[in-house]
Design a protein around this motif. Sequence first.
Motif, short mmCIF file in Angstrom:
data_model
loop_
_atom_site.label_atom_id
_atom_site.label_comp_id
_atom_site.label_asym_id
_atom_site.label_seq_id
_atom_site.Cartn_x
_atom_site.Cartn_y
_atom_site.Cartn_z
N PRO A 26 0.80 -1.23 0.00
CA PRO A 26 0.00 0.00 0.00
C PRO A 26 0.83 1.27 0.00
O PRO A 26 0.44 2.27 -0.61
CB PRO A 26 -0.83 -0.14 1.29
N TRP A 27 2.00 1.23 0.64
CA TRP A 27 2.77 2.46 0.73
C TRP A 27 3.30 2.90 -0.63
O TRP A 27 3.36 4.09 -0.91
CB TRP A 27 3.92 2.29 1.72
N ILE A 28 3.65 1.94 -1.49
CA ILE A 28 4.21 2.34 -2.77
C ILE A 28 3.12 2.83 -3.72
O ILE A 28 3.33 3.71 -4.56
CB ILE A 28 5.03 1.20 -3.39
N GLU A 29 1.90 2.29 -3.59
CA GLU A 29 0.79 2.84 -4.36
C GLU A 29 0.51 4.28 -3.93
O GLU A 29 0.32 5.16 -4.78
CB GLU A 29 -0.45 1.97 -4.17
N SER A 30 0.50 4.51 -2.64
CA SER A 30 0.30 5.88 -2.15
C SER A 30 1.45 6.78 -2.56
O SER A 30 1.25 7.96 -2.86
CB SER A 30 0.15 5.87 -0.63
N PHE A 31 2.67 6.21 -2.60
CA PHE A 31 3.82 7.02 -3.00
C PHE A 31 3.69 7.46 -4.45
O PHE A 31 3.97 8.63 -4.79
CB PHE A 31 5.11 6.22 -2.79
N VAL A 32 3.30 6.55 -5.33
CA VAL A 32 3.14 6.90 -6.74
C VAL A 32 2.04 7.94 -6.92
O VAL A 32 2.19 8.92 -7.66
CB VAL A 32 2.86 5.64 -7.58
N LYS A 33 0.95 7.74 -6.23
CA LYS A 33 -0.16 8.69 -6.34
C LYS A 33 0.24 10.07 -5.82
O LYS A 33 -0.02 11.09 -6.47
CB LYS A 33 -1.36 8.14 -5.57
N THR A 34 0.86 10.10 -4.66
CA THR A 34 1.29 11.38 -4.09
C THR A 34 2.40 12.01 -4.92
O THR A 34 2.42 13.22 -5.14
CB THR A 34 1.77 11.17 -2.65
N GLY A 35 3.34 11.17 -5.40
CA GLY A 35 4.42 11.71 -6.22
C GLY A 35 3.94 12.28 -7.53
O GLY A 35 4.48 13.29 -8.02
N GLU B 115 2.64 7.00 -15.04
CA GLU B 115 1.32 7.55 -15.36
C GLU B 115 0.23 6.47 -15.34
O GLU B 115 -0.87 6.69 -14.82
CB GLU B 115 1.37 8.23 -16.73
N GLY B 116 0.51 5.31 -15.91
CA GLY B 116 -0.50 4.27 -15.95
C GLY B 116 -0.96 3.86 -14.57
O GLY B 116 -2.17 3.76 -14.29
N LEU B 117 0.01 3.63 -13.64
CA LEU B 117 -0.34 3.24 -12.28
C LEU B 117 -1.04 4.38 -11.56
O LEU B 117 -2.01 4.17 -10.83
CB LEU B 117 0.91 2.82 -11.52
N ALA B 118 -0.56 5.61 -11.78
CA ALA B 118 -1.17 6.75 -11.10
C ALA B 118 -2.61 6.96 -11.54
O ALA B 118 -3.50 7.24 -10.73
CB ALA B 118 -0.34 8.01 -11.35
N LEU B 119 -2.88 6.84 -12.85
CA LEU B 119 -4.25 7.01 -13.34
C LEU B 119 -5.16 5.91 -12.83
O LEU B 119 -6.34 6.15 -12.54
CB LEU B 119 -4.25 7.06 -14.87
N SER B 120 -4.63 4.71 -12.71
CA SER B 120 -5.45 3.63 -12.17
C SER B 120 -5.78 3.81 -10.70
O SER B 120 -6.75 3.24 -10.20
CB SER B 120 -4.75 2.29 -12.39
#
Length: 981
Positions: free
Chosen positions: A684-693, A726-731
Motif C-alpha cells: 500500500p505504501w508504494i501505491e500511495s507514494f506513486v499517487k502522491t508523487g 502515469e498508468g499506475l497513477a491514473l489507475s
Amino acid sequence: MSGPHESGAFAALRGQLQDAAAAFAGGPDALEDILLGMVDDVDRAVREPLEIFPVCHHSPASATAMARRLREKQPKVVYLELCEDMAPLLTELRNCRLPVAVQAFAGDVDGFPQDWAPLSVVAPITETSAEYQAIAYALDTPGVELVLVDRSADHVFQWDTRGERAPEAAAEDTGSPAEAEAALHGEAVGVELGDLRPRFAELEEHLLHHGKVRHWSEWWHQYVEVPLGDSAADHDTYRQVMFLIGSLFRRLAPGDGARVRVDEDRERYMWTRMREHLTATGTDPADCLYVCGAFHAASRVEEFGVHGTDTFTISPRTATTWQYGLIPSSHAAIEAQFGLAAGSVSIASTEWAKSLKRTRVRPYRLAGQAGTEKSSAKKAGAAKDPGRQVAVPAPESAAADRLSGFLRRPPVLDGLDEAELLGWSVDIVRAARRNGYLASTADAIAVFETSVLLAGMRDRAKPTPYDFQDAAVTCIEKDAVPGRRDVRRLVEIMMGGDRIGQVGYEALPPLARDVHDRLAPLGPKLQQRGVQRALLDMASRPELQACSDVLWMLRRLMPHGAARPIMGERRLGERSVQESWDLALGTHQRALIELGYEGVSIEQVLEQRLRRDAYGPQATTATVLAAVEDATLYLRSRRLADELGTHALRVLATERSVDGAPEVLRRVRGLLAYYRTGEPVLPPWIESFVKTGYAHYCTLLPVAFRDEDATVGQVAAMLGFLFSMEGLALSLGCDRAQLELAVAQSHPEEPSKTALLWAAQVQLGTLSRAELRGRCDALLDNPLVVPAYPRYLSGFVHALEPVPGLADVVVEAVSKAFGRLPDAVLLPWLPLLITTLRSGAAELVPLLVREAGRIFPGRPAALDAWIPPWRTPPAPPAGRRTRSGGHGRQGAALLPAHPATCDAVAELLGCAQGWTRADVPFPSGTGVGLPAVHPATCDAVAELLGCDGAWAVSGSSPSGTALTIRHPATAKALESLLTNT
C-alpha cells in the motif's frame, strides 16, 4: 612539609646555576628565577612521601627504569596516570598482541553537542612503555592493587574545547610511509601516559637547532634516551633528570590558555583521587608508587602531594553512556596521532631490546600475553645479575644530588656500537638490492663511514639510528627510487618496522565474536591481517547462504576493502549462486570492534543505521528510499521496509525542491519492478507514494522549469516519474489533466529546458513530431541561436529519460547540425557539444549511440549511396501494403473468408457495427459501400494510412463520391485492400 630551600641536597647545584645566570644575563633576573625554580621543583618531587616515578611515553629508558624499580621496591599499590574508567579492560591485554589501544566510545551523546558525536578516546599501549610494565606487574603480582587516577573519558570532553583539541588529537600527516595504518585510531582523541614535549615553540626550535637534529624524537633519543638508558644511570639519577626536564618544559610553557588550565586540573584530579584511596584503604604512602608523566610530576598546584589541600571538586559525569573495548594499534598510528617522527616508535622498540640485553633487566609481561618472545624473556632472566635483582632502596630523606654529576659526565662510546653499525650497513645494502637498488659492498663501507662522519659533525659520541638513516639515503638512494620503497623506509623496516597489534578473540565484543562464528564455515583465518580469498558455492553447499548474508551486511557497514565481492552481486530480485570475496577483517579489526559498540548483532546495527539515516534531520526522499531498498536487500524485512516506505511518503510531501528527483526515480522504478515480479500485490505504501508523487511533481513542474537552480537532469527525472508512473497513477485515481495543465503552464527560458518541454509536449500529443522537426530546423536556420544549439541538444538527450521514443529525432537533429553548419561554425562548436553531453547526459548517450547505429549504415562502402531517412520521401500507402507477390487479388477473399476477423478489426477501430452486413453491397472496383456504412472506421483507417481529412463528409451520398473526390489516394488504397483491383 618543609620549604624547598631548607634542604641542602641541591645547594651546590643552586650555586652553579646562580653563577651561570649571572654570567649569561649580567645579573639576577628572570633567568635565575627559572633555573632555581627548576631545582626547587626537583627537590619538592624527590622529598614527596609517596614516591613519584616520572616517565615519558614509549621510552625504552623509562620502561627499563620502571622494570628495575618495581623489582626493587615491590610496591603494594600502583597509581597510574590513565583514565580511571578504563581499569576493567586492562585484564584483557593478556588476550591481545601489542600494540593495542584501550578505547572509550560513545555513539549517542547526552550532555555534549550533537555534532561532536561519536566520541572516542584511545590510550595506546606498547610493550616498550613504562605503563605496560606497571600494568603487567600489578595484574600478575598477588596482593598488588592497580589504581587508575586520571580523569575519566567523560571529563576529557567536559574539559575540552573545540579549538584546543588539535594538539591532543594531532592526526596530521607526519610523512609516515604507512599512512594507511595511521587510521587505526580513527578520529579518536589520544590520551597517553607521559606526554613530554616542549610547549614553547621557540624552545623546541632552539633545542633542535643547537642539538643539530631535525625533529624532537631525534633530540630526545640523543640527549635523554641514550644517557638515561645507560646502566650507570641509577634510579635516583633517572628520577632527578626526568623531574628537571619536566620542570623546564613546565616553566617555559605559555602561562595562559585552556591547555594550562586542563593540565593543572588533571594534576588536582589525580592527587585528589590518590588521597581518597589512601584515606579509604589506610595504605602507607611508602608502599605506593605513582607513575605519571614527567610534565605532571613537577607540579606546583596546591593539591600536590599526600599533604596537599583538598580544595578541588570533581564534577559529576554527564548522562552519556560510554562503552569500552580494545582496538588494534600500530607504531605508525601512534606516531601519526601524537606528532612523532616516522619510525621513532620502531626505533624505540629496537633500543628497548638492546637495553634489556645490556642492563640485564628482566621485564614484566602479562601471563599468556600474545606476541611476546618468551624465550628472550627467559634468557634475560637467566642472564640477570643475581646481585641486582633485589636491591634495598636508600631512604628518600638521604637522596643526594645526582644531577650535577650527570650533567657534567661526558658520553662514553660503547664498544659494541661499531659492530652494530657494521651490521646495519650490511643489512641496508642487502635490503636495497632486494628492492632494485644497484648497491654493493662499497656502498656498505660508504654508509658506515658516512654515519661516523655525520655523528662527528653533529658532536655525537656515536652514530644514532637517525645518523645511519641519513647516511644510507645519501650513499644508496642518490637521485632515484627504482622500487616502491625508498631507503628511508627500508631503514625503518630494518629497525623493526611498523608493528601492528591485534585484539584476541576472547577480548572482542559479542558482535565481533558472532561474526567470526558465523563466518567459520568459510575456512579463512579472519583474525589474520591481509587479504584472504573466500569462495562460496551455494548450489552445492546451501549452508553458505548464511555466510553470504553476513558478508553483504559487512560490506554495507564496514569501510571499503573489509569485505569486497569479486564475483557475484546482490540486487533486488537477484541472488548469486556462486560468489567470491576478498576479506580483510583482520586489517579492519578496529571498525569491526566499533560495530560491537552499537549492538549485539550486525542485523541490529544495520537496522539502527537504516532508521538513523531515514529519520535523520537531513534525510531526503531518496535517502529514505535507499534505506527501504537496503532493508529489503540485506535484512529481508517487509515490516521495516513498509515502515520506512510510509516515512518516505511523508518526507516527499514536505519537500519543496527537486534536487533528489533523479535518485527518487531510479529507486522507485527498482522497487516497483521488484514488487511487481515478486509480490502478488503492490504494498500500500508504494501505491500511495506513486499517487502522491504524481500530484507532487505536477505541482512542482512549472516552478522547476523556471528555476535556475534546478538542472535539466532533475526536471527530466520529474518528467520521467510522471510519464513512467502515469498508468499506475491514473489507475489509482489521478487525473491526467493535472499533468497537461502543468506542462501548459511551464515557460522555460533556458535552451535545454525548452527542448525538454518540447519533448514533453510530443509525449502528451500537443506537439507533433513534424512540428518538432520544424522547430529544430528553425534553430539551425537562425544564426543567433546556433551557438546555443548544443544546449538544445543536451535537453533533447535528457528527454530520452521520459520520452525514449524520441531517439531518432535526436539523432536527426545532431546529424542535420553536422551536415548543415559550416566548418567555421562547427569546429568551435564541437568541443562545447561534447563537454555538454558528457557533463549533463553521460548515462543517456549510449541510447543515442545505439539509435544512430540502427539508422546509419554498418559498412563504410554503403555510406556513399546511403540517404538519411529524414530525406527519403514517404512511400505510397499502396506500395507499403503491396506484397512481393502478384497484385491481382489483394483482399478479395478477406470478407467472405474471415468475417469474424473483420468484425474484430472494426471493433478495435472503434466501429460498433459489423463489417459483415448483407444489405450493403461492395461494388467491384469502387468500395463505395464501406464509407457509407462505416464512416468512423474509414476515418481510423485513413489516419493509419497517413491520409489527412475525414471520410465522413456532411451530406455525402451512399455512392461514396465524397471519398473519391476528397481522398482519391486513400480510397484507392482502401479499395485495393478490400476488393479486386
